[in-house]
Motif scaffolding. Sequence first.
Motif, PDB file in Angstrom:
ATOM      1  N   ASN A 199       0.857  -1.178   0.000  1.00 13.50           N
ATOM      2  CA  ASN A 199       0.000   0.000   0.000  1.00 13.50           C
ATOM      3  C   ASN A 199       0.895   1.230   0.000  1.00 13.50           C
ATOM      4  OD1 ASN A 199      -1.374   2.254   1.171  1.00 13.50           O
ATOM      5  ND2 ASN A 199      -2.989   0.866   1.806  1.00 13.50           N
ATOM      6  N   GLY A 200       0.596   2.196  -0.875  1.00 20.24           N
ATOM      7  CA  GLY A 200       1.439   3.367  -1.036  1.00 20.24           C
ATOM      8  C   GLY A 200       1.674   4.154   0.237  1.00 20.24           C
ATOM      9  N   SER A 201       0.671   4.189   1.121  1.00 20.01           N
ATOM     10  CA  SER A 201       0.814   5.047   2.302  1.00 20.01           C
ATOM     11  C   SER A 201       1.412   4.309   3.491  1.00 20.01           C
ATOM     12  CB  SER A 201      -0.542   5.642   2.672  1.00 20.01           C
ATOM     13  OG  SER A 201      -1.466   4.614   2.903  1.00 20.01           O
ATOM     14  N   ARG A 204       4.547   6.027   5.205  1.00 23.54           N
ATOM     15  CA  ARG A 204       4.289   7.203   6.027  1.00 23.54           C
ATOM     16  C   ARG A 204       3.802   6.792   7.420  1.00 23.54           C
ATOM     17  NH1 ARG A 204      -0.852  10.775   6.043  1.00 23.54           N
ATOM     18  NH2 ARG A 204      -0.269  12.095   7.805  1.00 23.54           N
ATOM     19  N   PHE A 205       3.006   5.745   7.454  1.00 26.31           N
ATOM     20  CA  PHE A 205       2.444   5.311   8.727  1.00 26.31           C
ATOM     21  C   PHE A 205       3.338   4.302   9.450  1.00 26.31           C
ATOM     22  CE2 PHE A 205      -1.204   6.989   6.537  1.00 26.31           C
ATOM     23  CZ  PHE A 205      -1.991   7.529   7.538  1.00 26.31           C
ATOM     24  N   GLY A 206       4.364   3.840   8.764  1.00 28.81           N
ATOM     25  CA  GLY A 206       5.251   2.866   9.398  1.00 28.81           C
ATOM     26  C   GLY A 206       4.558   1.542   9.665  1.00 28.81           C
ATOM     27  N   VAL A 469      -6.642   7.139   9.989  1.00 30.34           N
ATOM     28  CA  VAL A 469      -6.507   5.730  10.340  1.00 30.34           C
ATOM     29  C   VAL A 469      -5.336   5.118   9.564  1.00 30.34           C
ATOM     30  CG1 VAL A 469      -7.676   3.493  10.277  1.00 30.34           C
ATOM     31  CG2 VAL A 469      -8.974   5.580  10.808  1.00 30.34           C
ATOM     32  N   ARG A 470      -4.507   4.358  10.236  1.00 31.54           N
ATOM     33  CA  ARG A 470      -3.340   3.774   9.576  1.00 31.54           C
ATOM     34  C   ARG A 470      -3.782   2.662   8.622  1.00 31.54           C
ATOM     35  NH1 ARG A 470      -2.495  -1.311  11.139  1.00 31.54           N
ATOM     36  NH2 ARG A 470      -2.542  -2.004  13.307  1.00 31.54           N
ATOM     37  N   PRO A 471      -2.971   2.363   7.602  1.00 30.31           N
ATOM     38  CA  PRO A 471      -3.328   1.248   6.717  1.00 30.31           C
ATOM     39  C   PRO A 471      -3.330  -0.063   7.497  1.00 30.31           C
ATOM     40  CG  PRO A 471      -1.473   2.501   5.833  1.00 30.31           C
ATOM     41  CD  PRO A 471      -1.702   2.994   7.219  1.00 30.31           C
ATOM     42  N   ARG A 472      -4.078  -1.013   6.998  1.00 30.19           N
ATOM     43  CA  ARG A 472      -4.132  -2.332   7.637  1.00 30.19           C
ATOM     44  C   ARG A 472      -2.823  -3.081   7.407  1.00 30.19           C
ATOM     45  NH1 ARG A 472      -9.517  -4.491   8.169  1.00 30.19           N
ATOM     46  NH2 ARG A 472      -8.503  -6.514   8.387  1.00 30.19           N
TER      47      ARG A 472
END
Length: 486
Positions: A199-201, A204-206, A469-472
Amino acid sequence: MKRAVEEVGRIYGDVGLGQFHFSLTVPVERGDYLAVVDEQHGKVLCQLDDLKRKSDLDLEHAGALQPSEEAHLHESMLGVAQIVGYRDASGVVKIPTIPFRPGAHVYRAEEPLIAEVLGLKHHANTGAYVGLLRNHSLRVELDINQLVQRHVSVLAKTGGGKSYLLGVLIEELLRHRVTCVIIDPHGEYGSLRVPAEKNGSSARFGVEAQGFGKQIQEYSPDVSLNPSATPLTFSLRNSDPRDLLVFMGLSNVKSFLAPLKQLIERVAAANPEYTVHDLVRAAEAGEGAIAETMAERLEYVDQTKLLGPKGTSLNDLVKPGGATLINLRGVAPDVQELVVSRIASTLFDNRKKGKIPPLFLVIEEAHNFAPQQGSATSSRVLKNIASEGRKFGLGLCAVTQRAARIDKSVLSQCNTQLILQVTNPLDLKAIAQSIEGLTPGMTEMIQSLPVGVALVTGGGYHTPLFCEVRPRATRHGGESVQIVAS
Ligand SMILES: Nc1ncnc2c1ncn2[C@@H]1O[C@H](COP(=O)(O)OP(=O)(O)O)[C@@H](O)[C@H]1O
Ligand SMILES: [Mg+2]
């Protein structure tokens, strides 16, 4: 990258203790954090609650303009800010007791101030990392003890991202080895076993992809439809005749209750170890329409294999440090209610006796299982857990798209609320009534939250905050079904 302190405007007019108005000279988004330097207490954190564009163009002049004529006017932006507070020497968040000075500078708040006043922690031992503070790189971690001890609600319209966010929360609970039982009416949570695709993001969310297959087990009353699940069964002899009527699909036909009771008594007297099959044969031997219907419906119950001699044991059902999915996909609504009622009661009783570890019970579609109007078999036990569960370490998480339709007493007992976009006015009203500290601006913002942004209240924070919300780490199971292929 460190940003220089940026001035965004000046306070003007009458200044209150909770709110002030200021001129806005650079663009600031509603919900963004601001800082004002107070003479006594230093930097005080504030938040933009509303924005207005003011002009000297009045109705009369606007009405007199020709269609092609440009309006000549003076305009300015005004901001309404809410004071969040400062942290005093003893670590308590306070609001200055003397209003800010008109003319004072308003700055964009820097991250250290925001983190300090909001109480944001990084990688706390008891923190469930759900995302980043909106427009910042500060982690929002919910205190797991608070979640389990003080209940949670997840509220949003359909497609608002409830199941996605809940998946994030469960991933965190599994990382911390918190025992969970999840009522999963749509069979969405089995995908917690599967690592997410790239996932691209994520950077950023680590977040790194990870599956939780080893910590997950799945039960279902219908394993032909849900073949990945283990059969969930109940003990026939511990089942009330009323429960049996529900399994037979005859819960609305009270005239069957007395004949069924008699049938059970007769069969049990002949053989205390009776099975559903014995009940079928006894009903078949009877005469008349009632006996015939009973035989037919009992035959159906026999085929479902839902009622066995022993029933699924609690030791199997609860997996300490793991999650148990109760997959109810394809199960009739009244049977779903009964299953939820039986499981919730068993968990609550055994938690009281200390036979199982503290646990987090998630109820998806909670408005069906504890409705505000009408009744569901599961209502009573869920209300009891909402009001008393915390004493016994049984945390409830109620997920619903209809905040107005879920039992008010259940909703008001949830001290952490995770709210995504809600547009229905009745649901918004129910939310505003059940949450302290929501400003009118925040209530308005809930209506236009983009997918993936949640308003978090409680969870260890004294003030509501907006969280991306962070990615799963696992795959999301609730993807919308495509009706027409693209
Ligand atoms: N935080 C998020 N980031 C990216 N996509 C999301 C996020 N939350 C939801 N979505 C997407 O939005 C859709 C609806 O989300 P879902 O959680 O299934 O909604 P709900 O359970 O509220 O009906 C899903 O297809 C999901 O992929
Ligand atoms: Mg959902």
